[in-house]
Design a protein around this motif. Structure first.
Motif, PDB file in Angstrom:
ATOM      1  N   ALA A 199      42.612  34.629  49.651  1.00  0.00           N
ATOM      2  CA  ALA A 199      43.661  33.331  50.655  1.00  0.00           C
ATOM      3  C   ALA A 199      44.805  34.312  51.142  1.00  0.00           C
ATOM      4  O   ALA A 199      45.198  34.746  52.108  1.00  0.00           O
ATOM      5  N   THR A 200      45.755  35.228  50.234  1.00  0.00           N
ATOM      6  CA  THR A 200      46.923  35.739  50.198  1.00  0.00           C
ATOM      7  C   THR A 200      47.380  37.450  50.760  1.00  0.00           C
ATOM      8  O   THR A 200      47.872  38.467  50.990  1.00  0.00           O
ATOM      9  N   VAL A 201      46.515  38.082  49.322  1.00  0.00           N
ATOM     10  CA  VAL A 201      46.698  39.298  49.050  1.00  0.00           C
ATOM     11  C   VAL A 201      45.699  40.157  50.440  1.00  0.00           C
ATOM     12  O   VAL A 201      45.104  40.527  50.836  1.00  0.00           O
ATOM     13  N   GLY A 202      47.045  41.316  51.223  1.00  0.00           N
ATOM     14  CA  GLY A 202      46.710  41.941  51.967  1.00  0.00           C
ATOM     15  C   GLY A 202      47.072  41.259  53.668  1.00  0.00           C
ATOM     16  O   GLY A 202      46.795  42.057  54.603  1.00  0.00           O
ATOM     17  N   ARG A 203      47.556  40.512  53.492  1.00  0.00           N
ATOM     18  CA  ARG A 203      48.268  39.542  54.693  1.00  0.00           C
ATOM     19  C   ARG A 203      49.794  39.634  54.921  1.00  0.00           C
ATOM     20  O   ARG A 203      50.327  39.372  53.875  1.00  0.00           O
ATOM     21  N   ARG A 204      50.068  39.507  55.959  1.00  0.00           N
ATOM     22  CA  ARG A 204      51.082  39.071  56.192  1.00  0.00           C
ATOM     23  C   ARG A 204      51.702  37.844  55.909  1.00  0.00           C
ATOM     24  O   ARG A 204      51.034  36.730  56.245  1.00  0.00           O
ATOM     25  N   ILE A 205      53.103  37.647  55.156  1.00  0.00           N
ATOM     26  CA  ILE A 205      53.745  36.709  54.967  1.00  0.00           C
ATOM     27  C   ILE A 205      53.150  35.488  56.396  1.00  0.00           C
ATOM     28  O   ILE A 205      52.622  34.001  55.256  1.00  0.00           O
ATOM     29  N   PRO A 206      53.244  35.267  57.110  1.00  0.00           N
ATOM     30  CA  PRO A 206      53.046  33.669  58.193  1.00  0.00           C
ATOM     31  C   PRO A 206      51.175  33.106  58.537  1.00  0.00           C
ATOM     32  O   PRO A 206      51.067  32.270  58.113  1.00  0.00           O
ATOM     33  N   GLU A 207      50.170  34.777  58.183  1.00  0.00           N
ATOM     34  CA  GLU A 207      49.816  34.335  57.673  1.00  0.00           C
ATOM     35  C   GLU A 207      48.852  33.855  56.756  1.00  0.00           C
ATOM     36  O   GLU A 207      48.349  32.791  56.574  1.00  0.00           O
ATOM     37  N   ALA A 208      49.525  34.426  55.479  1.00  0.00           N
ATOM     38  CA  ALA A 208      48.871  33.899  54.143  1.00  0.00           C
ATOM     39  C   ALA A 208      49.744  32.405  54.280  1.00  0.00           C
ATOM     40  O   ALA A 208      48.836  31.443  53.225  1.00  0.00           O
ATOM     41  N   SER A 209      51.370  32.312  54.633  1.00  0.00           N
ATOM     42  CA  SER A 209      51.356  31.075  54.135  1.00  0.00           C
ATOM     43  C   SER A 209      50.141  29.530  55.002  1.00  0.00           C
ATOM     44  O   SER A 209      49.396  28.561  54.377  1.00  0.00           O
ATOM     45  N   LEU A 210      49.883  29.725  55.978  1.00  0.00           N
ATOM     46  CA  LEU A 210      49.309  29.513  56.522  1.00  0.00           C
ATOM     47  C   LEU A 210      47.088  29.022  56.151  1.00  0.00           C
ATOM     48  O   LEU A 210      46.762  28.158  55.853  1.00  0.00           O
TER      49      LEU A 210
END
Length: 339
Positions: free
Chosen positions: A184-195
């Motif tokens: 869900a998170t790796v490789g994604r920017r922090i705001p997108e990962a949070s969502l």
């Protein structure tokens, strides 16, 4: 050579001499120090034209001229190249920065080396978490119904949190949770990962959701609470004493401006990977009308992490300062990318 090109050469010579000597520059000095290929009378006429254009000015009753902010601006805009750093300077930057152990150390070392290279005040913004991507997430089971949550971002920042859970985490659930958090998170920017984290909870069985919720909530707080992009490190303020009359004796307002992080962030501005120069009133701060700021983003063209730069008098060696700022920014970006 046209008259306009010759006058630009005269302006360039005046800027270089004034930066080197801190003394107003006269036509005789230009003839003696520079091979301009024209008579002193022609140079005097060119200086008069430059003064009419507001590019140079006569301070007090001096016979010489000094560049104005407008003159410095034109000089910087017409630079064909910046000074290349010497081999020892490049090696000093690389050796000093590659010894850093973490992001905080990188920032502090960057401030120090930049202040030493330029003899100016160095300003370095901490890497912005909101602009970073998630590089790795790890979940480690501990004793007594606890887990260790580790987050590594593309800015090189490492965050660790211990999470209290309602029961000991089994190997299968631990592996499953780790895999889904990474997906869900790796490789994604922090705001997108949070969502995307919010969607993870419902993918687990109801009996496991309280544990998953505790971990996801903690991870979300790590992403949302770390406002590292608002932190700024400053070094080399003692160099202000070297500038003497460059600030017309108004050192205190400059020091006060440097104490305000909001001011510093505005000074660095939305810099690009290539060095940006703001001169005098371009800084947007009334206390810094005698100052110039050279800044550059660091990171990469695809992912800018933050900015760094220097503040000094408008009478600075712009080509050398731009080279130093650009070089340190490149090294910092490379170190954080390799971290």
């Amino acid at each position: 050579m046209s008259a306009e090109e010759r006058r630009l050469d005269v302006l360039r010579a005046i800027v270089e001499d004034y930066v080197a000597t801190q003394e107003p520059v006269g036509s005789r000095a230009l003839v003696e120090r520079h091979q301009l290929g024209v008579s002193s009378a022609t140079i005097r006429n060119d200086m008069a034209a430059l003064e009419d254009d507001g590019l140079i000015a006569q301070p007090h009753t001096s016979a010489g001229r000094v560049p104005t902010d407008k003159g410095y601006r034109l000089f910087v805009d017409r630079l064909s190249s910046v000074k290349a750093l010497s081999g020892p300077e490049r090696r000093a930057i690389e050796t000093f920065l590659t010894g850093a152990v973490d992001v905080d150390d990188v920032v502090q070392r960057s401030v120090k080396v930049l202040a030493q290279l330029t003899n100016q005040v160095a300003i370095v913004q901490y890497p912005s978490l909101t602009r970073s991507t998630v590089r790795h997430v790890e979940v480690v089971a501990l004793e007594n119904a606890r887990v260790l949550l580790v987050v590594i971002t593309s800015s090189g920042r490492v965050e660790q949190r211990i999470v209290e859970i309602e029961r000991t985490l089994g190997d299968d659930l631990l592996s499953d949770l780790r895999g889904r958090l990474v997906g869900a998170t790796v490789g994604r920017r922090i705001p997108e990962a949070s969502l995307r984290l919010a969607e993870v909870i419902d993918t687990f069985a109801p009996a496991d959701r309280p544990i998953v919720t505790s971990v996801v909530t903690t991870l979300t707080h790590v992403f949302s609470n770390e406002r590292s992009d608002e932190r700024v490190a400053v070094g080399g303020t003692a160099n202000l004493a070297r500038f003497g009359g460059d600030f017309d004796g108004a050192i205190r307002p400059v020091l006060e401006a440097l104490e305000e992080h909001v001011v510093l962030l505005k000074l660095l501005g939305e810099a690009t990977i290539d060095p940006t120069v703001r001169i005098g009133t371009e800084t947007g701060n009334d206390s810094l009308t005698g100052a110039a700021v050279v800044s550059s983003a660091y990171g990469s063209q695809d992912q800018v992490l933050a900015t760094l730069g220097t503040l000094g008098p408008t009478r600075m060696d712009y080509p050398a300062t731009m080279a130093a700022v650009g070089a340190v920014a490149r090294y910092v970006g490379r170190i954080l990318a390799d971290g």
